[in-house]
Design a protein around this motif. Structure first.
Motif, PDB file in Angstrom:
ATOM      1  N   LYS A  31      19.485   2.768   4.349  1.00 46.97           N
ATOM      2  CA  LYS A  31      18.056   2.583   3.449  1.00 46.97           C
ATOM      3  C   LYS A  31      17.720   1.699   3.890  1.00 46.97           C
ATOM      4  O   LYS A  31      16.104   1.583   3.175  1.00 46.97           O
ATOM      5  CB  LYS A  31      19.681   1.529   2.373  1.00 46.97           C
ATOM      6  CG  LYS A  31      18.447   1.188   1.039  1.00 46.97           C
ATOM      7  CD  LYS A  31      20.011  -0.123   0.284  1.00 46.97           C
ATOM      8  CE  LYS A  31      19.033  -0.637  -0.576  1.00 46.97           C
ATOM      9  NZ  LYS A  31      20.574  -1.337  -1.045  1.00 46.97           N
ATOM     10  N   SER A  32      17.756   1.006   4.655  1.00 41.02           N
ATOM     11  CA  SER A  32      16.799   0.086   5.388  1.00 41.02           C
ATOM     12  C   SER A  32      15.400   0.495   6.061  1.00 41.02           C
ATOM     13  O   SER A  32      13.681   0.864   6.043  1.00 41.02           O
ATOM     14  CB  SER A  32      16.760  -0.970   6.522  1.00 41.02           C
ATOM     15  OG  SER A  32      17.229  -0.361   7.534  1.00 41.02           O
ATOM     16  N   LEU A  66      10.157   3.100   5.894  1.00 39.64           N
ATOM     17  CA  LEU A  66       9.036   4.633   5.686  1.00 39.64           C
ATOM     18  C   LEU A  66       8.826   4.678   4.317  1.00 39.64           C
ATOM     19  O   LEU A  66       6.999   5.026   3.975  1.00 39.64           O
ATOM     20  CB  LEU A  66       9.985   6.060   6.128  1.00 39.64           C
ATOM     21  CG  LEU A  66      10.620   5.834   7.595  1.00 39.64           C
ATOM     22  CD1 LEU A  66      11.760   6.827   7.998  1.00 39.64           C
ATOM     23  CD2 LEU A  66       9.641   5.783   8.315  1.00 39.64           C
ATOM     24  N   THR A  67       9.135   4.433   3.255  1.00 43.03           N
ATOM     25  CA  THR A  67       8.137   4.789   1.898  1.00 43.03           C
ATOM     26  C   THR A  67       6.867   4.178   1.750  1.00 43.03           C
ATOM     27  O   THR A  67       6.150   4.717   1.146  1.00 43.03           O
ATOM     28  CB  THR A  67       9.426   4.681   1.383  1.00 43.03           C
ATOM     29  OG1 THR A  67      10.802   5.754   0.856  1.00 43.03           O
ATOM     30  CG2 THR A  67       9.356   4.801  -0.727  1.00 43.03           C
ATOM     31  N   LYS A  68       7.574   2.962   1.971  1.00 43.95           N
ATOM     32  CA  LYS A  68       6.344   1.537   2.350  1.00 43.95           C
ATOM     33  C   LYS A  68       5.225   2.600   3.101  1.00 43.95           C
ATOM     34  O   LYS A  68       3.972   2.420   2.961  1.00 43.95           O
ATOM     35  CB  LYS A  68       6.980   0.308   2.276  1.00 43.95           C
ATOM     36  CG  LYS A  68       5.995  -0.542   2.240  1.00 43.95           C
ATOM     37  CD  LYS A  68       6.202  -1.835   2.837  1.00 43.95           C
ATOM     38  CE  LYS A  68       5.188  -3.450   3.011  1.00 43.95           C
ATOM     39  NZ  LYS A  68       5.859  -4.281   3.328  1.00 43.95           N
ATOM     40  N   ALA A  69       5.312   2.663   4.574  1.00 49.07           N
ATOM     41  CA  ALA A  69       4.206   3.291   5.095  1.00 49.07           C
ATOM     42  C   ALA A  69       3.812   4.734   4.585  1.00 49.07           C
ATOM     43  O   ALA A  69       2.523   4.474   4.857  1.00 49.07           O
ATOM     44  CB  ALA A  69       4.971   3.166   6.110  1.00 49.07           C
ATOM     45  N   GLN A  70       4.329   5.571   3.907  1.00 49.92           N
ATOM     46  CA  GLN A  70       4.069   6.554   3.353  1.00 49.92           C
ATOM     47  C   GLN A  70       2.827   5.715   2.020  1.00 49.92           C
ATOM     48  O   GLN A  70       2.357   6.852   1.785  1.00 49.92           O
ATOM     49  CB  GLN A  70       5.195   7.984   2.831  1.00 49.92           C
ATOM     50  CG  GLN A  70       4.736   8.859   2.043  1.00 49.92           C
ATOM     51  CD  GLN A  70       5.868   9.382   1.602  1.00 49.92           C
ATOM     52  OE1 GLN A  70       7.116   8.956   1.433  1.00 49.92           O
ATOM     53  NE2 GLN A  70       5.812  10.816   0.880  1.00 49.92           N
ATOM     54  N   LEU A  86       0.157   5.155   3.901  1.00 49.28           N
ATOM     55  CA  LEU A  86      -0.578   6.044   3.404  1.00 49.28           C
ATOM     56  C   LEU A  86      -1.815   7.432   3.143  1.00 49.28           C
ATOM     57  O   LEU A  86      -2.100   7.442   2.640  1.00 49.28           O
ATOM     58  CB  LEU A  86       0.091   6.545   4.626  1.00 49.28           C
ATOM     59  CG  LEU A  86       0.426   6.157   6.445  1.00 49.28           C
ATOM     60  CD1 LEU A  86       1.775   7.553   7.035  1.00 49.28           C
ATOM     61  CD2 LEU A  86      -0.484   5.910   6.872  1.00 49.28           C
ATOM     62  N   GLU A  87      -0.712   7.480   1.888  1.00 48.92           N
ATOM     63  CA  GLU A  87      -1.282   7.887   0.683  1.00 48.92           C
ATOM     64  C   GLU A  87      -2.172   6.807   0.190  1.00 48.92           C
ATOM     65  O   GLU A  87      -3.163   8.105   0.235  1.00 48.92           O
ATOM     66  CB  GLU A  87      -0.110   7.428  -0.159  1.00 48.92           C
ATOM     67  CG  GLU A  87       1.195   8.891   0.017  1.00 48.92           C
ATOM     68  CD  GLU A  87       0.958  10.342  -0.361  1.00 48.92           C
ATOM     69  OE1 GLU A  87      -0.418  10.653  -0.970  1.00 48.92           O
ATOM     70  OE2 GLU A  87       1.332  11.345   0.499  1.00 48.92           O
ATOM     71  N   GLN A  88      -2.067   5.367  -0.392  1.00 47.15           N
ATOM     72  CA  GLN A  88      -3.251   4.710   0.037  1.00 47.15           C
ATOM     73  C   GLN A  88      -4.737   5.093   0.739  1.00 47.15           C
ATOM     74  O   GLN A  88      -6.490   5.175  -0.033  1.00 47.15           O
ATOM     75  CB  GLN A  88      -3.117   3.094  -0.631  1.00 47.15           C
ATOM     76  CG  GLN A  88      -1.953   3.705  -1.174  1.00 47.15           C
ATOM     77  CD  GLN A  88      -1.692   1.356  -1.898  1.00 47.15           C
ATOM     78  OE1 GLN A  88      -2.305   0.644  -0.420  1.00 47.15           O
ATOM     79  NE2 GLN A  88      -1.593   1.170  -2.545  1.00 47.15           N
ATOM     80  N   LYS A  89      -4.574   5.152   1.991  1.00 55.38           N
ATOM     81  CA  LYS A  89      -5.592   5.326   3.072  1.00 55.38           C
ATOM     82  C   LYS A  89      -5.683   7.188   2.773  1.00 55.38           C
ATOM     83  O   LYS A  89      -7.007   6.457   2.793  1.00 55.38           O
ATOM     84  CB  LYS A  89      -4.588   5.070   4.102  1.00 55.38           C
ATOM     85  CG  LYS A  89      -5.772   5.540   5.468  1.00 55.38           C
ATOM     86  CD  LYS A  89      -5.263   4.966   7.254  1.00 55.38           C
ATOM     87  CE  LYS A  89      -6.487   5.018   7.788  1.00 55.38           C
ATOM     88  NZ  LYS A  89      -5.084   4.525   9.028  1.00 55.38           N
ATOM     89  N   LYS A  90      -5.274   7.622   2.817  1.00 49.88           N
ATOM     90  CA  LYS A  90      -5.805   9.058   2.802  1.00 49.88           C
ATOM     91  C   LYS A  90      -6.387   9.279   1.362  1.00 49.88           C
ATOM     92  O   LYS A  90      -7.586  10.304   1.136  1.00 49.88           O
ATOM     93  CB  LYS A  90      -4.411  10.400   2.412  1.00 49.88           C
ATOM     94  CG  LYS A  90      -4.688  11.414   1.981  1.00 49.88           C
ATOM     95  CD  LYS A  90      -3.360  12.246   1.654  1.00 49.88           C
ATOM     96  CE  LYS A  90      -3.731  13.819   1.419  1.00 49.88           C
ATOM     97  NZ  LYS A  90      -2.819  14.859   1.240  1.00 49.88           N
TER      98      LYS A  90
END
Length: 601
Positions: free
Chosen positions: A163-164, A169-173, A176-180
């Motif tokens: 879960k953690s 990873l969801t936060k990192a994704q 990355l979506e914002q960066k993309k």
């Protein structure tokens, strides 16, 4: 349920004791006395004279006492019997209660076992969820989570860790979506600036035409500027890239690019008796632009021409190639096929063509009608970016396939390098096959080469249905006192992809189909044998030439499996560079070495 007490136990012991049955002994003795009295009375009666009356009173008086005693003993016996029956009834009730209690316990135990089995068989979402494997969990999780020994607690800790990790990873994704998104906006902005720059440069060129005429300056010394300017965008991008690559190599480079009028593919004319007619609507989809780009790649002793033609109605580029025949027996259709895995150019690279209808029928791309193959790498070179990326080779890792930044798209330098590797490999293959036709393995140097006792005694080609995609050869090796047969499949991707070696004995041991191919050559169908000798050829023969049958557990079969696994490897695992032209002889020599090693042991 009645519980035993000291009183009931004593009463039972008393009833069952022999002393409690003394009245029966008394009854026996009284009955004996009564019989004696009656016997004496009978005897006295017989002895009494007939003329004198018999006096029975004394005898009756003597019999009354035993009779009274029998009656008393009878009452005692009845009372004792009733007591015994009551006691037996009580003991029966106790036994029935115990039996009922035992059955209740067994039922409860069976019910508990059934509940335990249901709990063990119960499927929950935690059993199907994809968790980090145990080794990764023990290495990455904090010590408090990995210190547990109870399997249940370990599972809970793994779920908590999963879960953690997913939240992280969801936060990192999301980041990355914002960066993309920001990069996409930046790319669009710069693309718009580049489009404006092209328009500005075009205006500058048009404005400078009068000035160049006034000053008598030749802006177009090669006489192709107007033709280049009229090219469609994909061919224009390709031409500029190829021209820049040619200029970077210098004037003496074995590479050239040019333009020429596009020539549509020839259409076969149906005979007068034939009712076939060509669909003009279908053929109009394959109409070409008037100009095509020609790329010439030359090697030390071979060359290849690639013609790029643009199909405006379909929106992609097709490529046709020409290369001088290296070997008339090598029937590979195109030196450009499968430069990248699976990219044979026989399918449309543009998704929108899946929705085309021609005479109410779905459109299907045909390389013969198009006069070329729609390779994905060619679309990328022409700047058609909506085409799916070409698939990389998992077994070939080299700078022209991968880089530090991950998977790279095909560039001109890589395409040219692969084509030259293929031309060089085909030339070497022609030489090697001519030597092998004499039942001799070409003598090449390679790391780990050692003399072998096994020898090649037969090498011949077997015709395939799809001979333009692959060639198959049947070989026989004399290993000690055994002749071992195997097949070698060489695809059009040679030398980038290693030939596939397959031993006949392993097919017989595994009860495979007679014409079944290995995974690497399952796409190629073999023609049936021309003669019965080849069809009945044994996989192994002993020293007397007699066929031998072996089971899958036979040591020879096990050894051949190890040999097959050791030979069917990419070039880098055989100690050769990627695309090395010595690949086939090295594999054959390695086969002999492994046969000496495994069959000798």
């Amino acid at each position: 349920m009645e519980v035993d007490t000291p009183t009931s136990t004593a009463r039972r012991d008393r009833l069952l004791d022999d002393s409690s049955l003394s009245h029966l002994d008394d009854l026996v003795s009284v009955c004996a006395d009564l019989r004696a009295t009656l016997a004496a009375a009978i005897a006295a009666r017989k002895a009494n004279p007939p003329n004198i009356p018999f006096q029975s009173t004394p005898h009756l008086s003597a019999a009354l006492a035993p009779l009274f005693r029998v009656r008393a003993l009878y009452r005692t016996t009845l009372a004792h019997t009733r007591e015994l029956r009551r006691e037996a009834q009580e003991r029966k009730g106790e036994v029935d209660a115990k039996v009922l209690e035992l059955r209740n316990v067994e039922y409860e135990r069976a019910n508990l076992r059934r509940e335990i089995a249901l709990c063990e068989e119960m499927e929950t979402v935690y059993q199907t969820i994809e968790l980090v494997d145990m080794e990764a969990f023990m290495n990455a999780a904090p010590p408090p989570m990995t210190a547990e020994t109870d399997p249940h607690k370990i599972t809970l800790n793994r779920l908590e860790f999963e879960k953690s990790e997913r939240m992280r990873l969801t936060k990192a994704q999301a980041e990355l979506e914002q960066k993309k998104q920001k990069l996409t906006e930046e790319i669009l902005r710069k693309q718009q600036e580049l489009d404006k720059l092209d328009e500005t440069l075009e205006n500058y060129l048009k404005g400078s035409a009068d000035l160049a005429a006034t000053l008598d300056v030749k802006v177009d010394p090669e006489g192709v500027s107007e033709a280049v300017r009229n090219l469609p965008k994909p061919l224009y991008v390709l031409y500029r890239h190829l021209k820049g690559y040619q200029q970077s190599l210098g004037p003496n480079a074995l590479f050239n690019v040019d333009l020429r009028p596009s020539v549509p593919p020839p259409r076969p004319k149906p005979s007068k008796d034939s009712k076939e007619s060509f669909d003009e609507e279908l053929l109009s989809l394959y109409s070409r632009h008037a100009t095509e780009v020609v790329m010439a790649i030359r090697d030390s002793s071979a060359s290849a021409l690639a013609n790029f033609a643009y199909l405006p109605r379909l929106g992609f580029v097709v490529v046709s190639s020409r290369a001088p025949p290296i070997d008339k027996n090598l029937k590979f259709k195109d030196v450009l096929t499968c430069l990248w895995p699976g990219d044979d150019g026989t399918e449309s690279p543009v998704p929108s063509t899946d929705f085309l209808l021609v005479n109410n029928r779905p459109f299907t791309f045909s390389p013969e009608d198009a006069g070329g193959y729609a390779y994905s790498w060619a679309q990328h070179l022409c700047g058609i970016d909506f085409v799916a990326p070409v698939r990389q080779r998992d077994t070939v890792v080299a700078p022209w396939i991968e880089g530090e930044g991950g998977r790279k798209r095909p560039y001109i330098s890589r395409v040219v390098e692969i084509v030259r590797l293929r031309l060089k490999g085909l030339q070497a293959l022609h030489l090697h096959l001519s030597i092998l036709s004499r039942n001799t393995i070409p003598d090449v140097n390679f790391p780990g080469k050692v003399p072998t006792t096994s020898k090649l005694i037969s090498w011949r080609e077997r015709e395939l249905v799809d001979s333009d995609k692959a060639h198959q050869f049947n070989a026989t090796v004399q290993a000690r006192s055994t002749q071992i047969s195997f097949r070698v499949l060489i695809t059009a991707e040679y030398p980038l992809v290693s030939p596939v070696f397959e031993f006949d004995l392993l097919k017989d041991a595994s009860a495979m189909d007679v014409d079944g191919d290995a995974d690497a050559n399952s796409a190629f169908k073999r023609t049936p044998p021309d003669d019965s000798e080849e069809a009945s050829e044994p996989a192994t023969e002993n020293a007397q030439g007699e066929a031998t049958q072996r089971s899958p557990e036979d040591p020879v079969v096990t050894a051949l499996r190890a040999v097959e696994a050791g030979v069917n490897r990419p070039a880098v695992e055989l100690g050769l560079p990627v695309g090395d032209s010595r690949l086939l002889p090295v594999q054959l020599n390695r086969t002999l070495q492994l046969l000496d090693t495994h069959l000798g042991s």
